[in-house]
Design a protein around this motif. Structure first.
Motif, PDB file in Angstrom:
ATOM      1  N   UNK A   1       0.855  -1.183   0.000  1.00 35.14           N
ATOM      2  CA  UNK A   1       0.000   0.000   0.000  1.00 35.14           C
ATOM      3  C   UNK A   1       0.892   1.234   0.000  1.00 35.14           C
ATOM      4  N   UNK A   2       0.682   2.122  -0.959  1.00 39.71           N
ATOM      5  CA  UNK A   2       1.532   3.304  -1.072  1.00 39.71           C
ATOM      6  C   UNK A   2       0.689   4.569  -0.982  1.00 39.71           C
ATOM      7  N   UNK A   3       1.224   5.556  -0.271  1.00 38.78           N
ATOM      8  CA  UNK A   3       0.581   6.867  -0.189  1.00 38.78           C
ATOM      9  C   UNK A   3       1.640   7.917  -0.489  1.00 38.78           C
ATOM     10  N   UNK A   4       1.297   8.882  -1.340  1.00 32.37           N
ATOM     11  CA  UNK A   4       2.301   9.887  -1.676  1.00 32.37           C
ATOM     12  C   UNK A   4       1.709  11.284  -1.614  1.00 32.37           C
ATOM     13  N   UNK A   5       2.570  12.234  -1.342  1.00 35.72           N
ATOM     14  CA  UNK A   5       2.212  13.651  -1.383  1.00 35.72           C
ATOM     15  C   UNK A   5       3.338  14.367  -2.111  1.00 35.72           C
ATOM     16  N   UNK A   6       2.978  15.215  -3.039  1.00 33.73           N
ATOM     17  CA  UNK A   6       3.972  16.010  -3.751  1.00 33.73           C
ATOM     18  C   UNK A   6       3.564  17.473  -3.658  1.00 33.73           C
TER      19      UNK A   6
END
Length: 420
Positions: free
Chosen positions: A209-214
């Motif tokens: 499970x991956x969560x990203x913020x840019x």
């Protein structure tokens, strides 16, 4: 025996870097579609408000735990990224596992219902990633699954609808190919900022499970590169390093907290993002770390006033990579990492547990941004030099979204010359 899977929490933060990509938005109030947008925007903001105090409590509790684990190191992380990923995981959790996750995220389940939490995060993600924000802020979630693992349609539908999740089939039996697929996805989503997040993948992994913020923002009042000069930064009593120090003279939001012996300067980005730069007196960092709570931030906000200052602030890049399973366990999220885990809402049977949780964060700070239309020199009417505030020893940097009151990033910069 529960089958393990990994959670990776990914963050790329780029601050004050691109010239004029996202100019500030100005509304004239004559467009009826715009009025509809603002009504909808207000509705989302109200839904987000229920999450604000809980997310803030989680953010500062997590910060305290991380600083205890790494007292003399740079720290940078995104609490909203961690909260979002685990709230999404709670969609598939049941019984005590679900309760621990939501309470570990600082929610009081007698005061807020699970449905309200998920709806709040859905609105938060939408508001933060809306182009009207004036900054480039992309949030997202992805799930990588082995072909043999069949998630429930309800979990996938809910995760897609509420958390903008994408799902991919991955051959974890071929770790090299699985790593490439995941790393390529993350590199694309973080605009090349994070390139090799997943390494040495366990072939027994069945789900990631991956969560990203840019984030990419322009300073409202950019620093001029020609004013940047090399100056000393005092890491500790024995260590001094040379850093490129940005400089600007003008009126800034300022406050000195006598109780915590720290100076607070607030800088705005174009759009809705704001940075609090917090410089504790020498020897007072530990006290500040352990007493930092949302009420302190509110007090600073309430007492800020405009003051003419000579501001020196380092130009730096730092990143942080954390395995945060132990940190979250200390905060009450325990069962999901053990054979007691009940994630049956994901697959229909309690056969999964979380084996590792990675959080990767990166921050760049430099002078650039949209060019100011007017010179700040017009504001300076004085014959004596204004007070100088120089961030030349360890300090905190906190970045908030004003529209949602969300804590986007928390950083402690101990040595700006060390990138990670």
């Amino acid at each position: 025996m529960n089958i393990p899977f990994y959670i990776s929490l990914l963050l790329a933060g780029l601050h004050a870097v691109a010239h004029g990509e996202l100019p500030p938005n100005h509304h004239n109030g004559h467009d009826p579609n715009e009025a509809k947008y603002h009504m909808h925007h207000r509705g989302e903001a109200i839904a987000c408000l229920k999450l604000v105090p809980n997310n803030a409590d989680f953010a500062f509790q997590f910060f305290k735990e991380v600083t205890l684990e790494a007292p003399n190191k740079n720290i940078f992380f995104s609490p909203v990224s961690i909260s979002t990923a685990f709230a999404m995981l709670a969609l598939g959790a049941r019984s005590a596992t679900q309760t621990q996750i939501l309470e570990g995220l600082a929610f009081n389940l007698t005061e807020i219902q699970e449905k309200e939490i998920h709806e709040g995060f859905h609105n938060l993600i939408h508001m933060l990633t809306h182009p009207e924000n004036g900054v480039q802020l992309n949030m997202g979630n992805a799930i990588f699954l082995t072909e043999k693992l069949k998630p429930l349609k309800k979990f996938l539908d809910d995760a897609k609808a509420l958390y903008q999740m994408e799902a991919f089939t991955t051959d974890f039996n071929n770790p090299t190919e699985a790593q490439k697929q995941i790393n390529d996805y993350i590199e694309r989503k973080t605009h090349g900022k994070i390139t090799h997040l997943v390494k040495d993948m366990d072939p027994q992994t069945v789900m990631l499970l991956a969560s990203f913020v840019f984030f990419k923002g322009n300073w409202e009042k950019p620093f001029k590169p020609e004013h940047t000069e090399e100056r000393e930064f005092f890491v500790d009593a024995e260590t001094t390093v040379k850093v490129p120090m940005m400089h600007q003279t003008g009126r800034f939001d300022f406050y000195f907290d006598k109780e915590l012996s720290c100076t607070v300067v607030r800088l705005h980005y174009n759009g809705s993002a704001t940075a609090f730069l917090v410089l504790p007196a020498k020897g007072k960092m530990k006290q500040l770390e352990q007493t930092l709570v949302k009420e302190v931030i509110q007090e600073w906000s309430d007492h800020l006033f405009q003051r003419l200052l000579r501001l020196y602030f380092p130009k730096f890049s730092i990143s942080g990579s954390y395995e945060i399973r132990n940190t979250l366990s200390k905060m009450g999220i325990v069962d999901v990492f053990t054979d007691r885990a009940d994630l049956s809402g994901i697959t229909g049977a309690p056969e999964l547990k979380v084996s590792k949780v990675f959080h990767n964060a990166a921050l760049d700070v430099d002078e650039r941004g949209t060019e100011a239309a007017a010179a700040t020199a017009a504001e300076i009417v004085t014959f004596s030099l204004p007070p100088t505030i120089e961030f030349n020893h360890p300090f905190l940097m906190l970045i908030f979204d004003r529209d949602t009151n969300s804590t986007l990033f928390i950083g402690k910069i101990v040595n700006p010359t060390i990138a990670s």
